[in-house]
Design an enzyme around this catalytic site. Structure first.
Site, PDB file in Angstrom:
ATOM      1  N   SER A 151       3.983 -20.090  28.106  1.00 42.55           N
ATOM      2  CA  SER A 151       4.629 -20.352  26.824  1.00 42.55           C
ATOM      3  C   SER A 151       5.101 -19.044  26.201  1.00 42.55           C
ATOM      4  CB  SER A 151       3.653 -21.050  25.870  1.00 42.55           C
ATOM      5  OG  SER A 151       2.666 -20.141  25.421  1.00 42.55           O
TER       6      SER A 151
ATOM      7  N   LYS B 210      -9.116 -18.531  20.435  1.00 41.03           N
ATOM      8  CA  LYS B 210      -9.504 -19.801  19.808  1.00 41.03           C
ATOM      9  C   LYS B 210      -9.385 -20.972  20.770  1.00 41.03           C
ATOM     10  CE  LYS B 210      -5.066 -21.057  17.594  1.00 41.03           C
ATOM     11  NZ  LYS B 210      -4.937 -22.422  18.122  1.00 41.03           N
ATOM     12  N   ASP B 211      -8.637 -20.810  21.852  1.00 40.53           N
ATOM     13  CA  ASP B 211      -8.492 -21.879  22.840  1.00 40.53           C
ATOM     14  C   ASP B 211      -9.501 -21.787  23.969  1.00 40.53           C
ATOM     15  OD1 ASP B 211      -6.307 -22.873  21.445  1.00 40.53           O
ATOM     16  OD2 ASP B 211      -4.874 -21.661  22.571  1.00 40.53           O
TER      17      ASP B 211
ATOM     18  N   THR C 100       0.303 -32.742  12.984  1.00 34.55           N
ATOM     19  CA  THR C 100      -0.592 -31.719  13.537  1.00 34.55           C
ATOM     20  C   THR C 100      -1.335 -32.283  14.729  1.00 34.55           C
ATOM     21  OG1 THR C 100      -2.436 -30.200  13.093  1.00 34.55           O
ATOM     22  CG2 THR C 100      -2.488 -32.314  11.962  1.00 34.55           C
TER      23      THR C 100
ATOM     24  N   SER D  29      -4.145 -30.599  15.701  1.00 35.96           N
ATOM     25  CA  SER D  29      -5.466 -29.997  15.506  1.00 35.96           C
ATOM     26  C   SER D  29      -6.384 -30.956  14.753  1.00 35.96           C
ATOM     27  CB  SER D  29      -5.327 -28.684  14.727  1.00 35.96           C
ATOM     28  OG  SER D  29      -6.551 -28.286  14.165  1.00 35.96           O
ATOM     29  N   LEU D  30      -7.525 -31.281  15.343  1.00 41.41           N
ATOM     30  CA  LEU D  30      -8.487 -32.132  14.647  1.00 41.41           C
ATOM     31  C   LEU D  30      -9.027 -31.444  13.405  1.00 41.41           C
ATOM     32  CD1 LEU D  30     -10.551 -33.769  17.523  1.00 41.41           C
ATOM     33  CD2 LEU D  30      -8.531 -34.613  16.343  1.00 41.41           C
ATOM     34  N   ARG D  31      -9.167 -30.129  13.461  1.00 40.32           N
ATOM     35  CA  ARG D  31      -9.634 -29.384  12.283  1.00 40.32           C
ATOM     36  C   ARG D  31      -8.648 -29.546  11.139  1.00 40.32           C
ATOM     37  NH1 ARG D  31      -7.802 -24.679  10.216  1.00 40.32           N
ATOM     38  NH2 ARG D  31      -6.603 -24.268  12.102  1.00 40.32           N
ATOM     39  N   ARG D  32      -7.377 -29.232  11.403  1.00 43.57           N
ATOM     40  CA  ARG D  32      -6.381 -29.324  10.341  1.00 43.57           C
ATOM     41  C   ARG D  32      -6.230 -30.761   9.860  1.00 43.57           C
ATOM     42  NH1 ARG D  32      -2.422 -25.496  13.831  1.00 43.57           N
ATOM     43  NH2 ARG D  32      -3.009 -23.457  12.981  1.00 43.57           N
TER      44      ARG D  32
ATOM     45  N   ARG E 190       2.077 -32.303  18.918  1.00 43.17           N
ATOM     46  CA  ARG E 190       1.670 -31.269  19.866  1.00 43.17           C
ATOM     47  C   ARG E 190       2.864 -30.522  20.433  1.00 43.17           C
ATOM     48  NH1 ARG E 190      -0.137 -32.288  24.477  1.00 43.17           N
ATOM     49  NH2 ARG E 190      -0.194 -34.552  24.415  1.00 43.17           N
TER      50      ARG E 190
ATOM     51  N   ASN F  93       4.268 -26.299  21.967  1.00 42.23           N
ATOM     52  CA  ASN F  93       4.282 -24.902  21.556  1.00 42.23           C
ATOM     53  C   ASN F  93       5.036 -24.751  20.235  1.00 42.23           C
ATOM     54  OD1 ASN F  93       7.073 -24.849  22.139  1.00 42.23           O
ATOM     55  ND2 ASN F  93       6.714 -24.135  24.232  1.00 42.23           N
TER      56      ASN F  93
ATOM     57  N   GLN G 214       7.933 -23.599  19.381  1.00 42.05           N
ATOM     58  CA  GLN G 214       9.313 -24.051  19.370  1.00 42.05           C
ATOM     59  C   GLN G 214       9.415 -25.576  19.374  1.00 42.05           C
ATOM     60  OE1 GLN G 214       8.023 -21.674  21.231  1.00 42.05           O
ATOM     61  NE2 GLN G 214       9.115 -19.846  20.565  1.00 42.05           N
ATOM     62  N   THR G 215       8.555 -26.229  20.141  1.00 46.51           N
ATOM     63  CA  THR G 215       8.569 -27.688  20.216  1.00 46.51           C
ATOM     64  C   THR G 215       8.204 -28.309  18.873  1.00 46.51           C
ATOM     65  OG1 THR G 215       7.977 -27.656  22.555  1.00 46.51           O
ATOM     66  CG2 THR G 215       7.549 -29.695  21.363  1.00 46.51           C
ATOM     67  N   ARG G 216       7.205 -27.745  18.225  1.00 47.52           N
ATOM     68  CA  ARG G 216       6.777 -28.301  16.944  1.00 47.52           C
ATOM     69  C   ARG G 216       7.854 -28.115  15.868  1.00 47.52           C
ATOM     70  NH1 ARG G 216       0.360 -26.648  16.475  1.00 47.52           N
ATOM     71  NH2 ARG G 216       0.028 -26.377  18.705  1.00 47.52           N
TER      72      ARG G 216
ATOM     73  N   CYS H  34     -12.819 -29.214  21.463  1.00 51.15           N
ATOM     74  CA  CYS H  34     -11.561 -29.622  20.849  1.00 51.15           C
ATOM     75  C   CYS H  34     -11.679 -31.004  20.216  1.00 51.15           C
ATOM     76  CB  CYS H  34     -10.434 -29.606  21.877  1.00 51.15           C
ATOM     77  SG  CYS H  34     -10.710 -30.727  23.267  1.00 51.15           S
TER      78      CYS H  34
END
Length: 323
Positions: free
Chosen positions: A19, A95-96, A139, A141-144, A161, A163, A165-167, A254
């Site tokens: 990416s 973080k990943d 989003t 992200s489960l956190r967000r 979901r 990268n 650019q995709t978002r 995750c």
């Protein structure tokens, strides 16, 4: 010990996902090593490795990550390549990364931390508080997701979901009214044109290790260890010792909404942690301070407090239709 430095004829091979952000992080690592040892960039080879997670993410672009697999999906092939000695080091967004590495590999080098904050992304709005009732937040992200629903339960959250650019393309296509990205990613990509507003960590505590680049190596590779030592950032490692200890003791994955941030202020380490119900209906926050070198123990102690306050079943998915 005298290091045998790489040369253009026998380069150090740096493994990475493909990416744009992953490549930017690999290029930063290469530049830091090049500067530290006064070597030409040709002494380093960037090796792009497609992971199972990359393939599955493309096929299942609209499914939540938890349904596809865990974080290891994005590291498995890279780590296998390192164990085969096809690459010498691997560059990751820390973080990943799972907290524990496969046998024979270590993750013990961290570059200076970038901006830890989340970014609110919207063409017309400046804050989550500006969103009207019923607005759609995108989003993955489960956190967000949990944090958004905790602060604004009258919003709708959809899977978002891909990268950076995709978002951003999905946002322009009006799949959602806003989304979130990491400020660190935007800065590393030089994307100053993105309509981003940094969110205070008091309003949205970031993911564990957000904004950090971690570099993995074989445990018995003395050359890689010696070279990476030259670019290792000690303060960042102290922060991550606390945060990743917290994550490990919480059995974080995750599939678990967890946030945490360690900061060094006036010679003391300040650690904040947050766990949330996946539907955002409840959040538990803790904070502690202590000696910098005690970060790992602080993380474990905070996890015990959070788990005790949360009680059994806290992380179970409930009201799934809402999220």
């Amino acid at each position: 010990m005298t290091l045998t430095l790489p040369t253009p004829a026998s380069p150090l091979r740096i493994g990475t996902r493909g990416s744009p952000l992953a490549l930017a992080q690999a290029y930063e690592t290469r530049q830091r090593l090049s500067d530290a040892f006064d070597l030409p960039q040709e002494a380093f080879e960037i090796v792009v490795i497609k992971t199972t997670g990359d393939n599955r993410a493309m096929i299942d672009a609209d499914r939540p990550l938890k349904e596809i697999g865990n974080k290891g999906l994005f590291t498995k092939e890279i780590e296998e390549a390192m164990l085969r000695a096809d690459i010498d080091i691997a560059v990751h967004s820390t973080k990943d990364m799972p907290v524990e590495q496969p046998e024979g590999l270590v993750l013990d080098t961290f570059l200076p931390r970038e901006d830890v904050r989340d970014a609110f992304i919207s063409p017309h709005l400046q804050s989550i508080h500006d969103l009207p009732d019923g607005a759609v937040v995108g989003t993955s992200s489960l956190r967000r997701r949990a944090q958004v629903l905790n602060r604004r339960p009258n919003l709708t959250v959809v899977e978002f979901r891909g990268n950076v650019q995709t978002r951003l393309k999905k946002l322009n296509d009006k799949v959602a009214d806003c989304t979130f990205l990491a400020m660190a990613g935007l800065r590393r990509l030089g994307m100053d044109e993105v309509p981003a507003t940094a969110i205070s960590t008091d309003d949205m505590l970031p993911a564990i290790a957000q904004g950090t680049i971690g570099i993995e190596r074989r445990g018995n590779d003395s050359r890689a260890a010696g070279m990476l030592e030259a670019i290792h950032h000690v303060e960042t490692s102290h922060q991550l010792a606390a945060e990743r200890s917290l994550l490990l003791a919480l059995d974080g994955s995750c599939e678990t909404p967890i946030a945490g941030l360690a900061e060094i202020q006036n010679g003391q380490l300040r650690l904040r942690g947050e766990v949330l119900r996946p539907d955002g209906s409840e959040a538990i926050v803790e904070e502690s301070s202590g000696a910098v070198e005690d970060g790992a123990e602080m993380g474990r102690a905070m996890a015990e407090i959070l788990l005790k306050k949360a009680g059994p079943g806290f992380f179970e998915w409930r009201n799934s239709e809402k999220v």
